[in-house]
Design a protein around this motif. Sequence first.
Motif, mmCIF file in Angstrom:
data_model
loop_
_atom_site.group_PDB
_atom_site.id
_atom_site.type_symbol
_atom_site.label_atom_id
_atom_site.label_comp_id
_atom_site.label_asym_id
_atom_site.label_seq_id
_atom_site.Cartn_x
_atom_site.Cartn_y
_atom_site.Cartn_z
ATOM 1 N N HIS A 18 3.741 2.656 -57.632
ATOM 2 C CA HIS A 18 3.278 2.767 -56.247
ATOM 3 C C HIS A 18 4.302 3.382 -55.296
ATOM 4 O O HIS A 18 3.981 3.667 -54.144
ATOM 5 C CB HIS A 18 2.862 1.389 -55.720
ATOM 6 N N GLY A 19 5.530 3.532 -55.712
ATOM 7 C CA GLY A 19 6.534 4.190 -54.884
ATOM 8 C C GLY A 19 7.228 3.261 -53.895
ATOM 9 O O GLY A 19 7.143 2.039 -53.978
ATOM 10 N N LEU A 20 7.899 3.881 -52.952
ATOM 11 C CA LEU A 20 8.747 3.152 -52.006
ATOM 12 C C LEU A 20 8.040 2.168 -51.076
ATOM 13 O O LEU A 20 8.674 1.228 -50.624
ATOM 14 C CB LEU A 20 9.569 4.147 -51.186
ATOM 15 N N PRO A 21 6.754 2.334 -50.753
ATOM 16 C CA PRO A 21 6.108 1.323 -49.899
ATOM 17 C C PRO A 21 6.152 -0.092 -50.492
ATOM 18 O O PRO A 21 6.075 -1.073 -49.760
ATOM 19 C CB PRO A 21 4.667 1.816 -49.759
ATOM 20 N N ILE A 22 6.299 -0.193 -51.787
ATOM 21 C CA ILE A 22 6.395 -1.505 -52.432
ATOM 22 C C ILE A 22 7.637 -2.259 -51.951
ATOM 23 O O ILE A 22 7.668 -3.480 -51.929
ATOM 24 C CB ILE A 22 6.407 -1.343 -53.974
ATOM 25 N N LEU A 23 8.665 -1.517 -51.557
ATOM 26 C CA LEU A 23 9.880 -2.185 -51.079
ATOM 27 C C LEU A 23 9.615 -3.021 -49.832
ATOM 28 O O LEU A 23 10.285 -4.027 -49.613
ATOM 29 C CB LEU A 23 10.989 -1.164 -50.830
ATOM 30 N N LEU A 24 8.635 -2.620 -49.028
ATOM 31 C CA LEU A 24 8.263 -3.423 -47.856
ATOM 32 C C LEU A 24 7.657 -4.758 -48.301
ATOM 33 O O LEU A 24 7.991 -5.809 -47.753
ATOM 34 C CB LEU A 24 7.287 -2.657 -46.978
ATOM 35 N N LEU A 25 6.801 -4.706 -49.312
ATOM 36 C CA LEU A 25 6.240 -5.945 -49.856
ATOM 37 C C LEU A 25 7.343 -6.820 -50.445
ATOM 38 O O LEU A 25 7.346 -8.037 -50.249
ATOM 39 C CB LEU A 25 5.214 -5.633 -50.936
ATOM 40 N N ALA A 27 10.467 -6.871 -49.552
ATOM 41 C CA ALA A 27 11.279 -7.408 -48.458
ATOM 42 C C ALA A 27 10.595 -8.597 -47.785
ATOM 43 O O ALA A 27 11.248 -9.599 -47.478
ATOM 44 C CB ALA A 27 11.572 -6.314 -47.438
ATOM 45 N N VAL A 28 9.287 -8.508 -47.565
ATOM 46 C CA VAL A 28 8.562 -9.607 -46.915
ATOM 47 C C VAL A 28 8.556 -10.845 -47.808
ATOM 48 O O VAL A 28 8.851 -11.956 -47.350
ATOM 49 C CB VAL A 28 7.119 -9.183 -46.551
ATOM 50 N N SER A 29 8.254 -10.671 -49.095
ATOM 51 C CA SER A 29 8.187 -11.836 -49.981
ATOM 52 C C SER A 29 9.564 -12.430 -50.242
ATOM 53 O O SER A 29 9.731 -13.655 -50.246
ATOM 54 C CB SER A 29 7.485 -11.490 -51.287
ATOM 55 N N ALA A 30 10.566 -11.595 -50.441
ATOM 56 C CA ALA A 30 11.924 -12.108 -50.656
ATOM 57 C C ALA A 30 12.459 -12.763 -49.377
ATOM 58 O O ALA A 30 13.136 -13.797 -49.437
ATOM 59 C CB ALA A 30 12.851 -10.990 -51.102
ATOM 60 N N GLY A 31 12.139 -12.195 -48.221
ATOM 61 C CA GLY A 31 12.566 -12.789 -46.956
ATOM 62 C C GLY A 31 11.922 -14.142 -46.710
ATOM 63 O O GLY A 31 12.572 -15.082 -46.251
ATOM 64 N N ALA A 32 10.638 -14.256 -47.029
ATOM 65 C CA ALA A 32 9.958 -15.543 -46.871
ATOM 66 C C ALA A 32 10.543 -16.584 -47.826
ATOM 67 O O ALA A 32 10.752 -17.736 -47.446
ATOM 68 C CB ALA A 32 8.459 -15.379 -47.114
ATOM 69 N N ALA A 33 10.832 -16.179 -49.059
ATOM 70 C CA ALA A 33 11.444 -17.110 -50.017
ATOM 71 C C ALA A 33 12.821 -17.554 -49.545
ATOM 72 O O ALA A 33 13.169 -18.735 -49.640
ATOM 73 C CB ALA A 33 11.543 -16.460 -51.394
#
Length: 84
Positions: A18-25, A27-33
Motif C-alpha cells: 500500500h505504500g507510504l500512507p500506511i505509515l500514518l496508520l 503512527a496512530v496505532s503505535a501512538g495509541a499503544a
Amino acid sequence: MMALVTVSAIFLRWLPHHGLPILLLFAVSAGAAAAIYLTQRRRYRASARGIRQEKVDADTSAVLWTAFAGIALGALGIAVVLAA
C-alpha cells in the motif's frame, strides 16, 4: 495495548503493497499503544484506590481517547485501501 501493537506490526507488513500512507496508520496505532502504556500505572493506582475506598470512578477520558483512536484507524484504513 497489545492489540494495537499487533495491528502496528500488521500495518508495517502492508507497507510494500500500500505504500507510504500506511505509515500514518502505523503512527496512530503505535501512538495509541504508547499512550496506553505510559498512562497505565496512573489508571491502575486510581482503580486500586477506588476499590479500597469502595468508590471506583470511571475513566471516561481513557474510553473516549481509545474510541477516537479506533475510529481514526478505521477511517484511515478505509481511505488507504480505497486509494490503492
